[in-house]
Design an enzyme around this catalytic site. Structure first.
Site, short mmCIF file in Angstrom:
data_model
loop_
_atom_site.label_atom_id
_atom_site.label_comp_id
_atom_site.label_asym_id
_atom_site.label_seq_id
_atom_site.Cartn_x
_atom_site.Cartn_y
_atom_site.Cartn_z
N GLU B 10 0.80 -1.22 0.00
CA GLU B 10 0.00 0.00 0.00
C GLU B 10 0.82 1.25 0.00
O GLU B 10 0.53 2.22 -0.68
CB GLU B 10 -0.86 0.04 1.27
N GLN B 100 7.34 8.76 14.51
CA GLN B 100 7.30 7.32 14.23
C GLN B 100 8.60 6.84 13.58
O GLN B 100 9.04 5.72 13.81
CB GLN B 100 6.11 7.05 13.30
N HIS B 282 -4.38 -0.40 14.07
CA HIS B 282 -3.31 0.60 13.99
C HIS B 282 -2.16 0.27 14.95
O HIS B 282 -0.99 0.45 14.63
CB HIS B 282 -3.85 1.99 14.28
N LEU B 283 -2.54 -0.24 16.10
CA LEU B 283 -1.52 -0.60 17.08
C LEU B 283 -0.66 -1.76 16.56
O LEU B 283 0.56 -1.78 16.76
CB LEU B 283 -2.20 -0.96 18.41
N ALA B 284 -1.30 -2.69 15.86
CA ALA B 284 -0.58 -3.82 15.28
C ALA B 284 0.52 -3.33 14.35
O ALA B 284 1.66 -3.83 14.36
CB ALA B 284 -1.54 -4.73 14.53
N ASP B 285 0.16 -2.33 13.59
CA ASP B 285 1.08 -1.70 12.66
C ASP B 285 2.33 -1.18 13.38
O ASP B 285 3.45 -1.33 12.90
CB ASP B 285 0.33 -0.50 12.08
N GLN B 286 2.09 -0.55 14.54
CA GLN B 286 3.17 0.12 15.27
C GLN B 286 4.01 -0.84 16.11
O GLN B 286 5.17 -0.58 16.37
CB GLN B 286 2.59 1.19 16.21
N HIS B 307 -1.13 -2.64 5.22
CA HIS B 307 -0.05 -1.84 5.79
C HIS B 307 0.84 -2.69 6.70
O HIS B 307 2.05 -2.68 6.62
CB HIS B 307 -0.67 -0.74 6.68
#
Lengths: 533, 340
Positions: B10, B100, B282-286, B307
């Site tokens: 993405e 980030q 979103h937390l999984a992403d981070q 993502h």
């Protein structure tokens, strides 16, 4: 990091850029929004504003600083007086452009032309086009309502590049169209003539100064003058009418009155006021054909009318005025007329700023064919049918028309008459070989008497009595003219003989040049004294 | 040298930030190719350059190709250098995305860092400040480092003007984290942030929260930004559980009704609550990146986004870890990060 930095130069939009409340962030503000684009980093913004809008400028500068921390905003106070006045605005922006320390090798400049009055935008464009501002242009606009965000959109215009070339091409096409218009749509092929027409087109569009058209009779001076007028009219460059007069037809008192007008009672027969042709041409174009035939008094008046746009009508106490463009036509060399005192030198000087020599038809053999078609079309317009000219007949006619035997001494007038005659004689609309050959014979005979004119003139008057001259063949006339010319340049009969027989005298045992010459002259009843005049 | 395809998955931006962070951390140079290939405006954009510049400053790195529209970027990292940094980000980018990028390497740096970031703090398509402070930071603390975030001023699109400060006390090595259950809900709070926006907009958003999620009036609060710099509105839903805090956001925008803003946030909260897993999308992403740096970890989450999967691919290229993603049930997935 990128070596070259982008510098924006723009005017503060006193309305579009204004706003001090939170609401302003919802709006597209051209100057602020231009610094919001993800792919357009702006190192510096030179923001030009007036004293009156300093507050707005400071707010805009702060907002840019916040949304685009990498941008330095330089506020440049600049007064325009009346921002709708071209002269003031151009002057002010020109001063800015001249005073600004451009460093084009390090910085890319973009001039924002979306803000400011239209006059300011136009002046910025002109300064960028003339490279006083070494910049590309950037134009911005709000985004479509559907899209979110106040950043809007923008486009960069490089005046050096292709889009502009396409616009330029459009202008060239327009110029080509104009040139074609001047040629009445005839696809002429003679390069010299085409080049001449391009020059005339350029001058016609860009100048209001007098134009002098030189060329033999029938070369199309009058036609061209009318086309120039129509071209100018189509470009809205003239408001008045086209006035044409042949000066050879103006004689004596009436010449003055025809051109410059008269008041009632100025002379016998002046029963009412007459404004005159110059007055009639006010705001338009005056074509004076055969201007060399104009009398000296008229020349003086014309000069004044050209220089001061004023003249005095016959019998009047009050000056009349007229602002016209002059095109003059002549088939004689006005410089010669000036030397012999028949033409005013100052008037010629005033008129020959733009002098164009129109070649005769015989000098443009490659243009005879397109002009033949033009004439055939003209006949078609008049009679409704286009005369048919078979291929063989056409080729044969053209072969003659382009040959040295075809003198076309009256130029287009000859061609016009020739086509008219052939069309009239062609039964059923087809021009037959017989009709064409008959026409060629007619042309030959019409040119024949005129053809010896130049040679007759070269035999000085009084040397030969007219009766003897008439009986001579052209062959003899030409030879005799050359012989007499040599005699007149030589001190003695022997000297003339040496020159005339220079090639053969070396081979002869007895060198009797003087005798040979004396015998030759005697054949025409001439002697040495007689031919010296 | 590591060559990464910037056109995969993405995100152009996400790949870039992950690669920058990992390169600084591991000291491995990399070349990113085909950046944002096939996009309308291909190559690096302004906000990407800001992230590159920040990473280069923190990691004393040498960078080639960091130009606008560039589709290839090469970075040769130096030593991650803790200290005081100040980065100003314009409208075009989020201050949180810069954070980030540079936060992970500073978590194990050789000293304390203080970051001052200016720009947008609550922008769509970027984690809002509250997510980082309330959801992400507590988990990082559990991995060892101390991290304090303070919001001086929120910044909304397009005016920006936000400011935050982050103080990081690093550790030598991050410790493993496992988040398999979230435990009972302890506290819920809905905050409608408004900046130069009529209060009734906030009231309508909170009414929706009460209606859709059944939260009480006491759990809803309107916060009006003092000394506002620009227009802005965001609805933040915070659900504190024993193990983890979920933060769900609805962004106010022009031509978007209060009800639509509220629904964005309540839908996200509801999906997470229904799935019964601790880690939201979103937390999984981070979390993948710090867990990989720790050398191991695991969590249960909702369906991973593309993502997240792209992120996992980039991480595998830099670090000797396996990242396994397995579906457990219709609503729950398990992600395990393990050393190879």
């Amino acid at each position: 990091m990128p070596a070259r930095q982008t510098v924006l130069i723009g005017l503060l939009g006193s309305v579009l850029d204004s706003g001090f409340h939170g609401e302003r962030w919802n709006r597209w503000r051209p100057t602020v929004s231009l610094c919001m684009h993800k792919e357009l980093p702006v190192a510096r913004f030179e923001l030009i504003h007036s004293k009156a809008h300093e507050h707005t400028a400071r707010c805009v500068a702060a907002d840019i600083q916040r949304t685009s921390p990498g941008t330095t905003v330089v506020l440049r106070e600049q007064e325009f007086g009346n921002p709708w006045d071209f002269e003031e605005v151009y002057g002010s922006l020109h001063d800015f452009a001249r005073g600004y320390p451009f460093r084009p090798e390090e910085e890319d400049y973009l001039v924002h032309i979306t803000t400011g009055t239209h006059v300011q935008q136009i002046c910025l464009f002109l300064l960028a086009e003339s490279r006083h501002l070494p910049a590309r242009l950037v134009q911005s606009a709000p985004a479509e309502p559907k899209r979110r965000g106040p950043d809007g959109k923008y486009s960069i215009i490089d005046l050096d590049l292709s889009k502009y070339d396409r616009i330029a091409a459009r202008f060239q096409r327009e110029a080509r169209d104009a040139a074609s218009f001047l040629k009445s749509g005839i696809e002429t092929r003679n390069p010299r003539f085409n080049q001449l027409i391009e020059q005339i087109e350029h001058v016609a569009i860009h100048s209001r100064e007098p134009v002098l058209l030189m060329g033999p009779t029938g070369a199309g001076k009058s036609q061209l003058a009318r086309r120039i007028f129509e071209l100018k009219k189509s470009r809205h460059q003239v408001a008045g009418v086209f006035v044409e007069v042949n000066c050879a037809t103006l004689r004596g008192e009436s010449a003055m009155s025809t051109l410059f007008g008269h008041t009632k009672g100025a002379f016998t027969g002046a029963v009412k006021d007459r404004p005159g042709l110059l007055r009639a041409a006010d705001g338009g174009l005056l074509f004076l054909d055969e201007v060399g035939e104009l009398g000296l008094d008229e020349q003086a008046m014309l000069l004044r009318a050209l220089e001061e746009k004023r003249f005095l009508p016959l019998g009047s106490d009050r000056e009349s005025s007229s602002d016209f463009q002059l095109i003059a036509g002549t088939n004689r060399d006005l410089a010669v007329a000036v030397r012999s005192g028949r033409f005013r030198e100052d008037l010629l000087a005033r008129m020959n700023l733009w002098t164009f020599h129109l070649p005769g038809l015989a000098e443009r053999p490659e243009d005879i064919e397109p002009n033949l078609d033009y004439e055939l079309d003209r006949v078609a317009r008049g009679s409704g049918t286009r005369p048919v000219l078979g291929r063989d007949v056409r080729e044969e006619f053209l072969a003659f028309a382009r040959s040295p035997a075809a003198r076309w001494s009256a130029n287009f007038r000859d061609l016009n008459a020739c086509v008219t005659r052939m069309a009239t004689l062609s039964a059923g609309g087809r021009i037959t070989r017989e009709v064409m050959q008959g026409e060629i014979a007619r042309l030959r005979s019409s040119w024949a008497p005129a053809s010896d004119a130049p040679y007759r003139e070269s035999i000085p008057a009084g040397v030969l009595d007219p009766a003897t001259f008439q009986q001579l063949d052209l062959f003899d006339r030409v030879q005799l003219a050359a012989v007499i010319a040599v005699c007149r340049e030589s001190a003695t009969l022997s000297e003339a003989g040496r020159k005339l027989f220079s090639s053969t005298r070396e081979k002869r045992k007895v060198q009797n040049d003087a005798d040979r010459l004396r015998k030759y002259l005697a054949r025409f009843g001439l002697d040495w004294q007689g031919c010296k005049g | 040298m590591l060559v990464i395809d910037g056109s995969q998955g993405e995100g152009g931006g996400q790949i870039l930030r992950t690669a920058l962070a990992l390169s600084l951390q591991t000291g491995k140079p990399f070349r990113l190719e085909q950046i944002r290939a096939g996009r309308q405006k291909p190559g690096l954009l302004r906000q990407h350059l800001t992230a590159v510049q920040a990473a280069a400053a923190v990691g004393r790195a040498e960078v080639a190709g960091a130009a606008l529209g560039s589709t290839t970027l090469e970075m040769h990292p130096g030593t991650v250098t803790p200290g005081d940094y100040h980065f100003a980000v314009g409208t075009a980018g989020s201050a949180m995305l810069v954070l980030q990028t540079i936060l992970p390497p500073l978590l194990t740096a050789s000293g304390v860092s203080t970051l001052t970031l200016e720009g947008g703090t609550h922008n769509p398509f970027a984690p809002p400040f509250d997510f980082v402070a309330d959801s992400f930071a507590p988990l990082i603390r559990r991995m060892g480092p101390s991290i304090e975030l303070e919001l001086h001023r929120p910044g909304f699109y397009p005016a920006g003007g936000g400011k935050l400060q982050v103080v990081i006390h690093p550790v030598g090595q991050l410790s493993r984290l496992d988040l398999l259950d979230r435990g009972p809900i302890q506290r819920r709070l809905a905050r409608a942030l408004i900046s130069i926006i009529p209060r009734q907009v906030a009231d309508r958003e909170l009414a929706c929260v009460q209606q859709h999620l059944g939260w009480s009036e006491e759990e809803c609060r309107v916060e009006s930004v003092t000394h506002p710099t620009g227009l802005g509105n965001v609805l933040l839903l915070k659900v504190e559980t024993e193990q983890v805090t979920g933060v769900f956001t609805g962004f106010g925008e022009r031509r978007r009704s209060a009800e639509q803003v509220a629904q964005e946030a309540t839908d996200a909260a509801m999906a997470w609550l229904r799935a019964g897993v601790p880690v939201d999308e979103h937390l999984a992403d981070q979390l993948l990146l710090p867990m990989a740096l720790a050398g191991g970890g695991s969590f249960r989450t909702v369906r991973p986004s593309s993502h997240t999967l792209t992120n996992a691919d980039i991480i595998r290229q830099f670090l000797p870890v396996d990242i396994r993603v397995e579906q457990e049930s219709p609503l729950a997935w398990q992600v395990v990060v393990a050393s190879r």
